[in-house]
Design a protein around this motif. Structure first.
Motif, short mmCIF file in Angstrom:
data_model
loop_
_atom_site.label_atom_id
_atom_site.label_comp_id
_atom_site.label_asym_id
_atom_site.label_seq_id
_atom_site.Cartn_x
_atom_site.Cartn_y
_atom_site.Cartn_z
N LYS A 183 -82.13 -13.52 -28.23
CA LYS A 183 -80.90 -12.90 -27.73
C LYS A 183 -80.21 -13.75 -26.66
N GLY A 184 -80.97 -14.36 -25.76
CA GLY A 184 -80.39 -15.17 -24.69
C GLY A 184 -80.27 -16.64 -25.02
N CYS A 185 -80.65 -17.01 -26.23
CA CYS A 185 -80.67 -18.43 -26.62
C CYS A 185 -79.25 -18.98 -26.73
N LYS A 186 -79.03 -20.14 -26.10
CA LYS A 186 -77.69 -20.75 -26.05
C LYS A 186 -77.34 -21.45 -27.36
N GLY A 187 -76.04 -21.62 -27.56
CA GLY A 187 -75.51 -22.31 -28.74
C GLY A 187 -75.47 -23.81 -28.55
N GLU A 188 -76.45 -24.36 -27.86
CA GLU A 188 -76.56 -25.79 -27.63
C GLU A 188 -78.03 -26.18 -27.74
N LEU A 189 -78.26 -27.33 -28.34
CA LEU A 189 -79.62 -27.86 -28.47
C LEU A 189 -79.59 -29.31 -28.05
N ALA A 190 -80.58 -29.73 -27.27
CA ALA A 190 -80.66 -31.13 -26.87
C ALA A 190 -81.73 -31.84 -27.68
N SER A 191 -81.42 -33.04 -28.09
CA SER A 191 -82.39 -33.93 -28.70
C SER A 191 -82.57 -35.08 -27.71
N VAL A 192 -83.78 -35.21 -27.17
CA VAL A 192 -84.08 -36.24 -26.18
C VAL A 192 -85.02 -37.26 -26.82
N THR A 193 -84.62 -38.52 -26.82
CA THR A 193 -85.48 -39.59 -27.30
C THR A 193 -85.76 -40.52 -26.12
N LEU A 194 -87.04 -40.68 -25.81
CA LEU A 194 -87.44 -41.56 -24.72
C LEU A 194 -87.64 -42.98 -25.24
N VAL A 195 -87.71 -43.95 -24.33
CA VAL A 195 -87.87 -45.35 -24.68
C VAL A 195 -89.14 -45.58 -25.50
N ASN A 196 -90.19 -44.81 -25.25
CA ASN A 196 -91.45 -44.98 -25.98
C ASN A 196 -91.42 -44.34 -27.37
N GLY A 197 -90.30 -43.74 -27.76
CA GLY A 197 -90.17 -43.14 -29.08
C GLY A 197 -90.43 -41.64 -29.13
N THR A 198 -90.86 -41.05 -28.03
CA THR A 198 -91.10 -39.62 -28.00
C THR A 198 -89.78 -38.88 -28.21
N VAL A 199 -89.79 -37.87 -29.10
CA VAL A 199 -88.61 -37.07 -29.39
C VAL A 199 -88.90 -35.63 -29.01
N THR A 200 -87.96 -34.99 -28.32
CA THR A 200 -88.10 -33.60 -27.93
C THR A 200 -86.82 -32.86 -28.28
N PHE A 201 -86.96 -31.73 -28.98
CA PHE A 201 -85.83 -30.83 -29.22
C PHE A 201 -85.95 -29.71 -28.20
N ILE A 202 -84.90 -29.53 -27.36
CA ILE A 202 -84.96 -28.57 -26.26
C ILE A 202 -83.99 -27.41 -26.50
N PHE A 203 -84.57 -26.21 -26.56
CA PHE A 203 -83.83 -24.96 -26.67
C PHE A 203 -83.71 -24.35 -25.28
N THR A 204 -82.63 -23.61 -25.01
CA THR A 204 -82.48 -22.91 -23.73
C THR A 204 -82.20 -21.45 -23.97
N SER A 205 -82.77 -20.62 -23.10
CA SER A 205 -82.55 -19.18 -23.16
C SER A 205 -82.66 -18.61 -21.76
N ASP A 206 -81.59 -17.99 -21.28
CA ASP A 206 -81.59 -17.36 -19.96
C ASP A 206 -82.13 -18.26 -18.86
N GLY A 207 -81.69 -19.52 -18.84
CA GLY A 207 -82.07 -20.46 -17.79
C GLY A 207 -83.44 -21.10 -17.98
N LYS A 208 -84.13 -20.77 -19.06
CA LYS A 208 -85.44 -21.35 -19.33
C LYS A 208 -85.33 -22.36 -20.45
N LEU A 209 -86.22 -23.36 -20.43
CA LEU A 209 -86.22 -24.43 -21.43
C LEU A 209 -87.50 -24.37 -22.24
#
Length: 162
Positions: free
Chosen positions: A51-77
């Motif tokens: 219900k509180g999940c935002k309409g934005e998603l972040a895809s973070v790729t670090l230099v070492n190749g690690t990939v993270t998909f970050i969801f947000t909801s009510d100020g939490k990640l």
């Protein structure tokens, strides 16, 4: 592995510093990409945060190749993280990222991590049509699910990118 403070700061303002041409090879070169769309599901253990999940998603790729998909909801990640070198083709032209960690946080700080087994399945968000990013992971004690449908539009670039 925790996300760098720079990656989190970039995500919290929903800008991105992805290298040029990242749209040709999603999730791409090191940097942060913010995708617009609709969060369809976000569940942490038995707590449904959809219900509180935002309409934005972040895809973070670090230099070492690690990939993270970050969801947000009510100020939490909630981040689903894996080694981008392990991405393999999946059905329907999608790709599959094996997961090793789920990271959690509040505001712009990632404060927790849980070892998990699972996958994120995704397509090309720049193909001109909506596509889904679906992540499922299980730890010894919990299950995590995130599902996001993109708008199908490439995000605007910062710092003179195209």
């Amino acid at each position: 592995m925790k996300l760098s403070a720079l990656a989190i700061a970039a995500f919290s303002t929903l800008t991105f510093a992805a290298a040029a041409q990242a749209d040709d090879n999603f999730p791409g070169a090191p940097g942060v990409i913010a995708l617009g769309g609709k969060c369809q599901k976000l569940v942490v253990a038995k707590f449904d945060a959809t219900k509180g999940c935002k309409g934005e998603l972040a895809s973070v790729t670090l230099v070492n190749g690690t990939v993270t998909f970050i969801f947000t909801s009510d100020g939490k990640l909630l981040g689903f993280q894996g080694d981008g070198k392990g991405i393999k083709p999946a059905s329907n032209g999608n790709a599959r990222l094996p997961l090793s960690l789920v990271t959690t946080g509040v505001g712009n700080k990632m404060t927790g991590e849980v070892k998990v087994a699972g996958f994120c399945t995704f397509g090309n968000p720049y193909a001109g049509k909506p596509m889904a990013i679906e992540c499922t992971a299980e730890s010894k004690d919990s299950a995590f699910t995130g599902s996001f449908r993109t708008s199908g539009k490439a995000p605007a670039r910062k710092n003179g990118g195209k």
